[in-house]
Design a protein around this motif. Structure first.
Motif, PDB file in Angstrom:
ATOM      1  N   GLN A 119       0.850  -1.182   0.000  1.00  0.00           N
ATOM      2  CA  GLN A 119       0.000   0.000   0.000  1.00  0.00           C
ATOM      3  C   GLN A 119       0.891   1.238   0.000  1.00  0.00           C
ATOM      4  O   GLN A 119       1.519   1.558   1.003  1.00  0.00           O
ATOM      5  CB  GLN A 119      -0.930  -0.010   1.214  1.00  0.00           C
ATOM      6  N   TRP A 120       0.976   1.886  -1.157  1.00  0.00           N
ATOM      7  CA  TRP A 120       1.784   3.096  -1.272  1.00  0.00           C
ATOM      8  C   TRP A 120       0.928   4.324  -0.953  1.00  0.00           C
ATOM      9  O   TRP A 120      -0.301   4.320  -1.119  1.00  0.00           O
ATOM     10  CB  TRP A 120       2.355   3.230  -2.681  1.00  0.00           C
ATOM     11  N   SER A 121       1.581   5.381  -0.508  1.00  0.00           N
ATOM     12  CA  SER A 121       0.891   6.641  -0.224  1.00  0.00           C
ATOM     13  C   SER A 121       1.450   7.734  -1.130  1.00  0.00           C
ATOM     14  O   SER A 121       2.302   7.476  -1.979  1.00  0.00           O
ATOM     15  CB  SER A 121       1.043   7.015   1.251  1.00  0.00           C
ATOM     16  N   TYR A 122       0.969   8.938  -0.926  1.00  0.00           N
ATOM     17  CA  TYR A 122       1.364  10.035  -1.801  1.00  0.00           C
ATOM     18  C   TYR A 122       1.149  11.359  -1.085  1.00  0.00           C
ATOM     19  O   TYR A 122       0.457  11.449  -0.070  1.00  0.00           O
ATOM     20  CB  TYR A 122       0.556  10.012  -3.100  1.00  0.00           C
ATOM     21  N   PHE A 307      -2.489   2.301  -4.804  1.00  0.00           N
ATOM     22  CA  PHE A 307      -2.812   3.584  -4.179  1.00  0.00           C
ATOM     23  C   PHE A 307      -4.328   3.695  -4.061  1.00  0.00           C
ATOM     24  O   PHE A 307      -5.054   3.280  -4.965  1.00  0.00           O
ATOM     25  CB  PHE A 307      -2.409   4.773  -5.063  1.00  0.00           C
TER      26      PHE A 307
END
Length: 352
Positions: A119-122, A307
């Motif tokens: 789970q990538w964030s930004y 994302f």
């Protein structure tokens, strides 16, 4: 807006009644074959695993012929990631007594990736105006300009170029045919534009002169997204499959988007960056307003990350705005994202 969705392809456990024709009169042999098939169907395979079709305990059977996805393989075969990769695979088994075929079975099995999607964030680092009349289907960035392909019929399908931050085009081509436009990409000095269900792919020079019209390759169910990867064109169709072609749309290969848990279907607009495919997901779990991007290894189909950008739609101001759709990358590695009829483009810094 697309009017229907291609359902994700899942492993189907077939009952003994459905397991194809049974020519052998031996109930014991039939039951043993059914048990072999059932074990294979129910297992969760990964790259490197072996599948064995044993015949030593099958009464009167001297040989088995195995075909996976219509290609013959040994009776004891390894899931090598090339001949047999991630995703759903069809199997046909033919059992022989001498030269006589006495039994056959058709079934499916599924190969999963080794790891779950991270789970990538930004972080939102900027925003730019976007023309809310643009029903965004294709989207890429080049030298300070956005190239955009729009959808809908009755004159709404266009190819557009504009400076990032502008809402009026510096170049525009109006598609003369009554088609529903989809993804766009640039390859070897030309722009390719998909159509949805119209079975046509357009090719333009960089002055937006239409130079060729291709028939949609038969491997593609519908045209959704397209991007350039090296000397290949990668095309999505709304399923978990990504098909690869050369510049003349000759078929090369297919991968399926899976992690260690599930398939990732409804792949829509896509963009290639730094060795990975970034794909908008049109639908997920039946929700039409999905705002996910998945990150896919183009060599294997393994989904590396995901994302959730649901907050972005609320941050743009057009009440008629529809689905999140549109991915591009700037020279600094930041991602530009927008949606259909959105009034903003957001600049995103990825946090892995």
């Amino acid at each position: 807006m697309k009017k229907y969705i291609i359902a994700a392809s899942f492993c189907v456990t077939l009952s003994a009644v459905f397991l194809s024709s049974c020519k052998d009169s031996s109930g014991k042999t039939n039951a043993a074959i059914t048990e072999i098939v059932s074990k294979i169907e129910q297992n969760k395979y990964k790259i490197g695993d072996k599948i064995d079709i044993p015949i030593s305990d099958l009464e009167g059977i001297t040989k088995v012929v195995v075909a996976v996805d219509e290609q013959e393989v040994p009776a004891n075969f390894t899931i090598d990631g090339k001949t047999i990769g991630l995703g759903n695979h069809t199997v046909n088994l033919k059992f022989f007594k001498g030269e006589e075929e006495t039994n056959s079975r058709d079934f499916t099995f599924v190969v999963y990736a080794n790891e779950p999607a991270a789970q990538w964030s930004y972080e939102i680092v900027g925003s730019y105006p976007h023309n809310p009349d643009y029903f965004t289907q294709g989207f890429y960035y080049k030298n300070g300009n956005i190239f955009e392909g729009t959808g809908l019929r009755q004159g709404k399908t266009r190819l557009i170029e504009y400076k990032l931050g502008a809402t009026e085009p510096t170049r525009l081509y109006q598609i003369k045919d009554d088609v529903f436009g989809e993804g766009i990409t640039e390859f070897d000095g030309f722009i390719y534009q998909l159509t949805w269900q119209d079975r046509v792919v357009y090719k333009y020079d960089l002055n937006f002169n239409q130079v060729q019209k291709f028939d949609m390759p038969s491997q593609i169910i519908e045209g959704w997204g397209i991007t350039k990867i090296g000397d290949e064109l990668a095309i999505t169709e709304g399923s978990q499959r990504i098909h690869f072609f050369d510049k003349d749309l000759k078929y090369l290969r297919t991968v399926q988007a899976f992690d260690s848990v599930q398939p990732y279907s409804y792949l829509n607009e896509i963009e290639y960056h730094d060795g990975l495919i970034y794909a908008n997901v049109y639908l997920k779990s039946g929700h039409a307003d999905n705002s996910n991007i998945v990150v896919i290894d183009p060599k294997t189909g393994a989904v590396k990350a995901e994302f959730n950008m649901a907050e972005l739609k609320a941050k743009q101001g057009n009440p008629q705005a529809q689905e999140f759709n549109g991915i591009a990358f700037k020279e600094n590695g930041n991602m530009l994202v927008t949606g259909k009829l959105w009034d903003k483009i957001f600049e995103i810094k990825i946090k892995k």
